[in-house]
Design a protein around this motif. Structure first.
Motif, PDB file in Angstrom:
ATOM      1  N   GLY A 167       0.812  -1.208   0.000  1.00 50.84           N
ATOM      2  CA  GLY A 167       0.000   0.000   0.000  1.00 50.84           C
ATOM      3  C   GLY A 167       0.847   1.260   0.000  1.00 50.84           C
ATOM      4  N   TRP A 168       1.872   1.257   0.817  1.00 51.69           N
ATOM      5  CA  TRP A 168       2.766   2.407   0.902  1.00 51.69           C
ATOM      6  C   TRP A 168       3.493   2.603  -0.421  1.00 51.69           C
ATOM      7  CZ3 TRP A 168       6.837   3.013   5.404  1.00 51.69           C
ATOM      8  CH2 TRP A 168       7.154   4.359   5.574  1.00 51.69           C
ATOM      9  N   LEU A 169       3.962   1.498  -0.999  1.00 53.47           N
ATOM     10  CA  LEU A 169       4.633   1.562  -2.301  1.00 53.47           C
ATOM     11  C   LEU A 169       3.676   2.103  -3.360  1.00 53.47           C
ATOM     12  CD1 LEU A 169       7.020   1.020  -4.181  1.00 53.47           C
ATOM     13  CD2 LEU A 169       6.204  -1.360  -4.359  1.00 53.47           C
ATOM     14  N   ALA A 170       2.440   1.609  -3.387  1.00 50.00           N
ATOM     15  CA  ALA A 170       1.454   2.086  -4.371  1.00 50.00           C
ATOM     16  C   ALA A 170       1.182   3.576  -4.192  1.00 50.00           C
ATOM     17  CB  ALA A 170       0.159   1.287  -4.242  1.00 50.00           C
ATOM     18  N   HIS A 171       1.135   4.033  -2.953  1.00 49.61           N
ATOM     19  CA  HIS A 171       0.927   5.454  -2.651  1.00 49.61           C
ATOM     20  C   HIS A 171       2.043   6.294  -3.282  1.00 49.61           C
ATOM     21  CE1 HIS A 171      -0.257   8.820   0.162  1.00 49.61           C
ATOM     22  NE2 HIS A 171       0.980   9.176  -0.136  1.00 49.61           N
ATOM     23  N   GLU A 172       3.287   5.892  -3.041  1.00 48.21           N
ATOM     24  CA  GLU A 172       4.420   6.669  -3.562  1.00 48.21           C
ATOM     25  C   GLU A 172       4.535   6.546  -5.082  1.00 48.21           C
ATOM     26  OE1 GLU A 172       5.551   8.837  -1.587  1.00 48.21           O
ATOM     27  OE2 GLU A 172       4.719   7.920   0.222  1.00 48.21           O
ATOM     28  N   LEU A 173       4.193   5.393  -5.643  1.00 48.87           N
ATOM     29  CA  LEU A 173       4.205   5.245  -7.108  1.00 48.87           C
ATOM     30  C   LEU A 173       3.161   6.152  -7.746  1.00 48.87           C
ATOM     31  CD1 LEU A 173       4.759   1.394  -7.564  1.00 48.87           C
ATOM     32  CD2 LEU A 173       6.420   3.251  -7.881  1.00 48.87           C
TER      33      LEU A 173
ATOM     34  N   ILE B  56      -5.917   6.662  -1.896  1.00 49.09           N
ATOM     35  CA  ILE B  56      -6.849   5.721  -2.524  1.00 49.09           C
ATOM     36  C   ILE B  56      -6.072   4.637  -3.260  1.00 49.09           C
ATOM     37  CG2 ILE B  56      -8.582   5.488  -4.356  1.00 49.09           C
ATOM     38  CD1 ILE B  56      -9.606   8.314  -3.430  1.00 49.09           C
ATOM     39  N   GLU B  57      -5.043   5.030  -4.007  1.00 48.17           N
ATOM     40  CA  GLU B  57      -4.198   4.044  -4.710  1.00 48.17           C
ATOM     41  C   GLU B  57      -3.566   3.076  -3.714  1.00 48.17           C
ATOM     42  OE1 GLU B  57      -3.366   3.107  -7.925  1.00 48.17           O
ATOM     43  OE2 GLU B  57      -5.099   4.361  -8.347  1.00 48.17           O
TER      44      GLU B  57
ATOM     45  N   HIS C  31      -5.126  -2.395  -3.057  1.00 46.49           N
ATOM     46  CA  HIS C  31      -4.716  -3.793  -2.955  1.00 46.49           C
ATOM     47  C   HIS C  31      -5.266  -4.487  -1.715  1.00 46.49           C
ATOM     48  CE1 HIS C  31      -1.996  -2.302   0.067  1.00 46.49           C
ATOM     49  NE2 HIS C  31      -1.670  -3.543   0.362  1.00 46.49           N
ATOM     50  N   ARG C  32      -5.630  -3.722  -0.685  1.00 42.94           N
ATOM     51  CA  ARG C  32      -6.042  -4.304   0.596  1.00 42.94           C
ATOM     52  C   ARG C  32      -7.352  -5.089   0.519  1.00 42.94           C
ATOM     53  NH1 ARG C  32      -3.249  -2.617   4.882  1.00 42.94           N
ATOM     54  NH2 ARG C  32      -4.991  -2.754   6.332  1.00 42.94           N
ATOM     55  N   LYS C  33      -8.216  -4.745  -0.416  1.00 44.30           N
ATOM     56  CA  LYS C  33      -9.498  -5.456  -0.474  1.00 44.30           C
ATOM     57  C   LYS C  33      -9.338  -6.910  -0.904  1.00 44.30           C
ATOM     58  CE  LYS C  33     -10.812  -3.736  -5.037  1.00 44.30           C
ATOM     59  NZ  LYS C  33     -11.743  -2.901  -5.758  1.00 44.30           N
ATOM     60  N   TYR C  34      -8.182  -7.254  -1.481  1.00 40.13           N
ATOM     61  CA  TYR C  34      -7.940  -8.630  -1.930  1.00 40.13           C
ATOM     62  C   TYR C  34      -7.156  -9.448  -0.903  1.00 40.13           C
ATOM     63  CZ  TYR C  34      -9.314  -6.530  -6.329  1.00 40.13           C
ATOM     64  OH  TYR C  34     -10.006  -5.861  -7.300  1.00 40.13           O
TER      65      TYR C  34
ATOM     66  N   ASN D 193      -6.438 -11.245   2.890  1.00 40.86           N
ATOM     67  CA  ASN D 193      -7.155 -11.738   4.067  1.00 40.86           C
ATOM     68  C   ASN D 193      -6.751 -10.877   5.265  1.00 40.86           C
ATOM     69  OD1 ASN D 193      -4.955 -12.878   5.615  1.00 40.86           O
ATOM     70  ND2 ASN D 193      -4.895 -14.568   4.165  1.00 40.86           N
ATOM     71  N   PRO D 194      -7.584 -10.794   6.307  1.00 37.54           N
ATOM     72  CA  PRO D 194      -7.325  -9.879   7.431  1.00 37.54           C
ATOM     73  C   PRO D 194      -5.978 -10.095   8.118  1.00 37.54           C
ATOM     74  CG  PRO D 194      -9.573 -10.665   7.505  1.00 37.54           C
ATOM     75  CD  PRO D 194      -8.886 -11.448   6.410  1.00 37.54           C
ATOM     76  N   ALA D 195      -5.544 -11.331   8.270  1.00 38.80           N
ATOM     77  CA  ALA D 195      -4.260 -11.589   8.942  1.00 38.80           C
ATOM     78  C   ALA D 195      -3.099 -11.032   8.119  1.00 38.80           C
ATOM     79  CB  ALA D 195      -4.081 -13.084   9.170  1.00 38.80           C
ATOM     80  N   LEU D 196      -3.139 -11.260   6.814  1.00 41.52           N
ATOM     81  CA  LEU D 196      -2.085 -10.747   5.940  1.00 41.52           C
ATOM     82  C   LEU D 196      -2.120  -9.223   5.894  1.00 41.52           C
ATOM     83  CD1 LEU D 196       0.213 -11.399   4.014  1.00 41.52           C
ATOM     84  CD2 LEU D 196      -1.463 -11.624   2.186  1.00 41.52           C
ATOM     85  N   ARG D 197      -3.307  -8.668   5.890  1.00 41.96           N
ATOM     86  CA  ARG D 197      -3.470  -7.209   5.868  1.00 41.96           C
ATOM     87  C   ARG D 197      -2.797  -6.595   7.095  1.00 41.96           C
ATOM     88  NH1 ARG D 197      -9.476  -5.590   5.481  1.00 41.96           N
ATOM     89  NH2 ARG D 197      -9.248  -7.534   4.397  1.00 41.96           N
ATOM     90  N   ALA D 198      -3.046  -7.166   8.275  1.00 43.02           N
ATOM     91  CA  ALA D 198      -2.460  -6.640   9.510  1.00 43.02           C
ATOM     92  C   ALA D 198      -0.941  -6.819   9.522  1.00 43.02           C
ATOM     93  CB  ALA D 198      -3.083  -7.328  10.717  1.00 43.02           C
ATOM     94  N   ALA D 199      -0.461  -7.943   9.028  1.00 45.73           N
ATOM     95  CA  ALA D 199       0.971  -8.230   9.041  1.00 45.73           C
ATOM     96  C   ALA D 199       1.751  -7.389   8.033  1.00 45.73           C
ATOM     97  CB  ALA D 199       1.208  -9.711   8.758  1.00 45.73           C
ATOM     98  N   SER D 200       1.090  -6.920   6.984  1.00 42.41           N
ATOM     99  CA  SER D 200       1.810  -6.209   5.924  1.00 42.41           C
ATOM    100  C   SER D 200       1.886  -4.705   6.133  1.00 42.41           C
ATOM    101  CB  SER D 200       1.137  -6.481   4.575  1.00 42.41           C
ATOM    102  OG  SER D 200      -0.109  -5.819   4.505  1.00 42.41           O
TER     103      SER D 200
END
Length: 125
Positions: free
Chosen positions: A47-53, A91-92, A96-99, A101-108
């Protein structure tokens, strides 16, 4: 997309102090400047990478100096958080977060230390 990463950037360190944040990534042209975060940790956060891209794309669309001017004027008018270029990048960064799972979302997610965004005092008209 072609980009470069600079760790321990003076520009990002200044932004980090202004934003009162423990870690900052910021873009100038095609270069992502980092402070308070390693290249590897930054690249792991999709998400952070997508934001900066998104910011790199904005620089490319508007031109280097024109985008800096537009960004600064927009921040002055409505504040950092409501700046339309930041809104678009946020927004960018969340797409990716909607795809995930919650555990991966929290860990990433890298949780910034301190305040992640400044409290804008300016009222929106």
């Amino acid at each position: 997309m072609d980009f470069k990463i600079v760790e321990r950037s003076l520009f990002a360190r200044i932004a980090r102090m202004v934003l009162k944040s423990g870690n900052v990534a910021m873009v100038l042209g095609k270069t992502i400047h980092l402070s308070g975060v390693s290249r590897d940790d930054f690249l792991r956060d999709q998400g952070w990478l997508a934001h900066e891209l998104c910011h790199i794309r904005q620089f490319k669309e508007h031109g280097f100096f024109r985008f800096l001017w537009l960004y600064l004027v927009e921040s002055w008018r409505v504040g950092y958080y409501n700046n339309k270029y930041e809104v678009e990048a946020r927004i960018e960064g969340m797409k990716h977060r909607k795809y995930m799972n919650p555990a991966l979302r929290a860990a990433s997610t890298i949780t910034p230390t301190g305040l992640p965004l400044p409290a804008d005092e300016k009222e929106i008209e």
